[in-house]
Scaffold this active site. Sequence first.
Site, PDB file in Angstrom:
ATOM      1  CD  GLN A 150      -2.619  -1.169  -0.357  1.00 20.88           C
ATOM      2  OE1 GLN A 150      -3.395  -0.314  -0.754  1.00 20.88           O
ATOM      3  NE2 GLN A 150      -2.274  -2.201  -1.127  1.00 20.88           N
ATOM      4  CG  HIS A 183      -1.454   2.341  -4.039  1.00 12.08           C
ATOM      5  ND1 HIS A 183      -1.875   2.194  -5.331  1.00 12.08           N
ATOM      6  CD2 HIS A 183      -1.832   1.220  -3.386  1.00 12.08           C
ATOM      7  CE1 HIS A 183      -2.481   1.025  -5.464  1.00 12.08           C
ATOM      8  NE2 HIS A 183      -2.469   0.412  -4.299  1.00 12.08           N
ATOM      9  CD  GLU A 225      -8.116   1.966   0.791  1.00 10.99           C
ATOM     10  OE1 GLU A 225      -6.946   2.343   1.003  1.00 10.99           O
ATOM     11  OE2 GLU A 225      -8.573   1.764  -0.351  1.00 10.99           O
ATOM     12  CG  HIS A 226      -6.990  -2.015   2.406  1.00 11.73           C
ATOM     13  ND1 HIS A 226      -6.333  -0.952   1.829  1.00 11.73           N
ATOM     14  CD2 HIS A 226      -7.830  -2.497   1.455  1.00 11.73           C
ATOM     15  CE1 HIS A 226      -6.748  -0.792   0.591  1.00 11.73           C
ATOM     16  NE2 HIS A 226      -7.665  -1.713   0.331  1.00 11.73           N
ATOM     17  CG  ASP A 275      -5.218  -3.774  -3.626  1.00 11.36           C
ATOM     18  OD1 ASP A 275      -6.178  -3.303  -3.012  1.00 11.36           O
ATOM     19  OD2 ASP A 275      -4.034  -3.447  -3.397  1.00 11.36           O
ATOM     20  CG  HIS A 287     -50.726  15.822   6.021  1.00 14.34           C
ATOM     21  ND1 HIS A 287     -50.543  17.138   5.693  1.00 14.34           N
ATOM     22  CD2 HIS A 287     -49.569  15.183   5.695  1.00 14.34           C
ATOM     23  CE1 HIS A 287     -49.328  17.300   5.202  1.00 14.34           C
ATOM     24  NE2 HIS A 287     -48.718  16.110   5.171  1.00 14.34           N
TER      25      HIS A 287
HETATM   26  N1  NAD Z   1      -9.262   4.466  -1.709  1.00 13.99           N
HETATM   27  C1  NAD Z   1      -9.312   3.674  -2.739  1.00 13.99           C
HETATM   28  O1  NAD Z   1     -10.260   2.945  -2.919  1.00 13.99           O
HETATM   29  C2  NAD Z   1      -8.195   3.683  -3.741  1.00 13.99           C
HETATM   30  C3  NAD Z   1      -8.168   2.745  -4.785  1.00 13.99           C
HETATM   31  C4  NAD Z   1      -7.154   2.838  -5.736  1.00 13.99           C
HETATM   32  C5  NAD Z   1      -6.218   3.868  -5.651  1.00 13.99           C
HETATM   33  N2  NAD Z   1      -6.294   4.749  -4.627  1.00 13.99           N
HETATM   34  C6  NAD Z   1      -5.399   5.894  -4.535  1.00 13.99           C
HETATM   35  O2  NAD Z   1      -5.634   6.686  -5.678  1.00 13.99           O
HETATM   36  C7  NAD Z   1      -4.556   7.557  -5.828  1.00 13.99           C
HETATM   37  C8  NAD Z   1      -4.217   7.715  -7.281  1.00 13.99           C
HETATM   38  O3  NAD Z   1      -3.462   8.877  -7.363  1.00 13.99           O
HETATM   39  P1  NAD Z   1      -2.559   9.212  -8.592  1.00 13.99           P
HETATM   40  O4  NAD Z   1      -1.915  10.532  -8.323  1.00 13.99           O
HETATM   41  O5  NAD Z   1      -1.714   8.049  -8.889  1.00 13.99           O
HETATM   42  O6  NAD Z   1      -3.557   9.307  -9.814  1.00 13.99           O
HETATM   43  P2  NAD Z   1      -4.844  10.193 -10.066  1.00 13.99           P
HETATM   44  O7  NAD Z   1      -5.330   9.771 -11.393  1.00 13.99           O
HETATM   45  O8  NAD Z   1      -5.774  10.161  -8.931  1.00 13.99           O
HETATM   46  O9  NAD Z   1      -4.313  11.667 -10.146  1.00 13.99           O
HETATM   47  C9  NAD Z   1      -3.523  12.114 -11.205  1.00 13.99           C
HETATM   48  C10 NAD Z   1      -4.033  13.462 -11.643  1.00 13.99           C
HETATM   49  O10 NAD Z   1      -3.873  14.407 -10.587  1.00 13.99           O
HETATM   50  C11 NAD Z   1      -3.729  15.681 -11.151  1.00 13.99           C
HETATM   51  N3  NAD Z   1      -2.669  16.390 -10.439  1.00 13.99           N
HETATM   52  C12 NAD Z   1      -1.476  15.922 -10.062  1.00 13.99           C
HETATM   53  N4  NAD Z   1      -0.757  16.894  -9.465  1.00 13.99           N
HETATM   54  C13 NAD Z   1      -1.532  18.008  -9.489  1.00 13.99           C
HETATM   55  C14 NAD Z   1      -1.358  19.342  -9.021  1.00 13.99           C
HETATM   56  N5  NAD Z   1      -0.239  19.734  -8.415  1.00 13.99           N
HETATM   57  N6  NAD Z   1      -2.369  20.221  -9.188  1.00 13.99           N
HETATM   58  C15 NAD Z   1      -3.523  19.822  -9.792  1.00 13.99           C
HETATM   59  N7  NAD Z   1      -3.726  18.573 -10.258  1.00 13.99           N
HETATM   60  C16 NAD Z   1      -2.752  17.693 -10.104  1.00 13.99           C
HETATM   61  C17 NAD Z   1      -3.353  15.516 -12.604  1.00 13.99           C
HETATM   62  O11 NAD Z   1      -4.349  16.021 -13.404  1.00 13.99           O
HETATM   63  C18 NAD Z   1      -3.277  14.015 -12.808  1.00 13.99           C
HETATM   64  O12 NAD Z   1      -3.938  13.625 -13.977  1.00 13.99           O
HETATM   65  C19 NAD Z   1      -3.406   6.992  -5.016  1.00 13.99           C
HETATM   66  O13 NAD Z   1      -3.234   7.832  -3.892  1.00 13.99           O
HETATM   67  C20 NAD Z   1      -3.927   5.637  -4.585  1.00 13.99           C
HETATM   68  O14 NAD Z   1      -3.427   5.268  -3.346  1.00 13.99           O
HETATM   69  C21 NAD Z   1      -7.265   4.683  -3.690  1.00 13.99           C
HETATM   70  N1  HSO Z   2      -4.979  -0.715  -2.989  1.00 10.30           N
HETATM   71  C1  HSO Z   2      -5.793   0.132  -3.814  1.00 10.30           C
HETATM   72  C2  HSO Z   2      -6.910   0.667  -2.971  1.00 10.30           C
HETATM   73  O1  HSO Z   2      -6.446   1.443  -1.940  1.00 10.30           O
HETATM   74  C3  HSO Z   2      -6.352  -0.572  -5.035  1.00 10.30           C
HETATM   75  C4  HSO Z   2      -5.357  -1.064  -6.028  1.00 10.30           C
HETATM   76  C5  HSO Z   2      -5.473  -1.099  -7.375  1.00 10.30           C
HETATM   77  N2  HSO Z   2      -4.362  -1.662  -7.875  1.00 10.30           N
HETATM   78  C6  HSO Z   2      -3.600  -1.998  -6.886  1.00 10.30           C
HETATM   79  N3  HSO Z   2      -4.194  -1.621  -5.747  1.00 10.30           N
HETATM   80 ZN    ZN Z   3      -3.200  -1.491  -3.871  1.00  8.91          ZN
END
Ligand code: NAD
Ligand code: HSO
Ligand code: ZN
Length: 424
Positions: free
Chosen positions: A255, A258, A322-323, A356, A415
């Site tokens: 995790q 990510h 979350e997990h 996941d 009513h």
């Molecule tokens: N809670 C859940 O169920 C779950 C599941 C899967 C993934 N996640 C999380 O999702 C997140 C994915 O994040 P990510 O960043 O990889 O992808 P993302 O697609 O969420 O975000 C990327 C986007 O953020 C924007 N961005 C980045 N920096 C920026 C800035 N400074 N200002 C404005 N916009 C900006 C850009 O437009 C970019 O396309 C990770 O934190 C991951 O842990 C959570």
């Molecule tokens: N762990 C993420 C949810 O917090 C989900 C994910 C997608 N791919 C790998 N992991």
């Molecule tokens: Zn994951």
Amino acid sequence: MKIYRYPTKNTWTDLVKRPVLEQKEISGLITEIFTEVEKNGDKALIEFNRKFDKAETVSIKVSDVEIQEAEKQINDELKQAIQQAKENIATFHASQKQEIQKIETTKGVVCWRENRAVERVGIYIPGGTAPLFSTVLMLAVPANLAGCKEIILCTPPDKNGNINPAILYAAKLCGVSEIFKIGGAQAVAAMALGTESIPEVNKIFGPGNQFVVAAKEYAQRYGVAIDMPAGPSEVLVIADEQAVPEFCAADLLSQAEHGSDSQVVFITTDLKVFEETIEAVGQQLRDLPRNEFAGQALENSSFILMNSLEEALEFSNLYAPEHLILAINDFEKYIPEIQNAGSVFLGNYSCESAGDYASGTNHTLPTNAYAKNYSGVSLDSFVKKITFQHLSKEGLQNLGKTIELMAEAEGLFAHKNAVSIRLK
Ligand SMILES: NC(=O)c1ccc[n+]([C@@H]2O[C@H](COP(=O)([O-])OP(=O)(O)OC[C@H]3O[C@@H](n4cnc5c(N)ncnc54)[C@H](O)[C@@H]3O)[C@@H](O)[C@H]2O)c1
Ligand SMILES: N[C@H](CO)Cc1c[nH]c[nH+]1
Ligand SMILES: [Zn+2]
């Protein structure tokens, strides 16, 4: 890595804090993005792709040719893996369907609920740190099972203006209607407001970074619903003396990788497991390809030695992860003690990666302590429940007096009359 040995309860409120970006800065940016998308539509989106994703996109809609090309780039082994994951996710979510249950509350008064799918849903697929094509399965499979008519997908493009082929392949496999190359808060704004090419949706789903989460919260003021705040990933592992330090370390890193704003928490009652897990995390981190995010996330993460499993569970409920992984022998005994968690993994072999990708449960889950008040995505997330009732004349006779008395007590005589006029 922050290490705590037997922290007193008055320090716990600090220990459960998540790493968050400056709220004032984020909310200013989100307002700006929504205003710009509302005013300039697709033109604003193309400009945001340039600004935030360094991507040139002439057209933001993915064409059929791009989808066909993507399919050719996915090898058969990965296609089979995606298929198995899809089937498990479909099986688990289909099992959540419930028969309509008509119930007679008073003789002649019958009440029931029926589901209707949310008609047009928007699914956000993260693509900043990794192209999460598994999220396509987690959202499009239940959307289809629920009967949603249109599934709109948004995901950020790479520097060449392309979408990862596995995302396109999974989208086609799962019946997504239209795909757009747009990420972050601007994607959420586009699905909430609608642009020349992106249709306005009724409900927005999907995880993302803190910009995406803030935008989903903001979008609700435009009348669109959201699944929940599903932000940076987190896991809390509780381990006893029989836990395997290498397994615990692997789950924590899974995790942490990510993103730099992910957070992982390790709690154990056993000193040997404590020390060996910390060592294993260091070792596995060194061996991990692209380990920079995990390394940064670990700086925000806690390793805690506690007196008892009861105390560990109490902390976990306050943290509301979350997990939650229970790497303990007697996990059955502790299940009733779990009050706040998105998804729970039991024993030494239930690695979080299973949820996941492929076990069947949904990986779109509440973070940042929102597991105290939200559930993860399920079949129910894609439907509205409408209540129905039928009262026969006898039913109204049996219930009429009660309604009349209550209406009169509220001073609402129209009513009351709606009953009286029928029973004259
Ligand atoms: N809670 C859940 O169920 C779950 C599941 C899967 C993934 N996640 C999380 O999702 C997140 C994915 O994040 P990510 O960043 O990889 O992808 P993302 O697609 O969420 O975000 C990327 C986007 O953020 C924007 N961005 C980045 N920096 C920026 C800035 N400074 N200002 C404005 N916009 C900006 C850009 O437009 C970019 O396309 C990770 O934190 C991951 O842990 C959570
Ligand atoms: N762990 C993420 C949810 O917090 C989900 C994910 C997608 N791919 C790998 N992991
Ligand atoms: Zn994951």
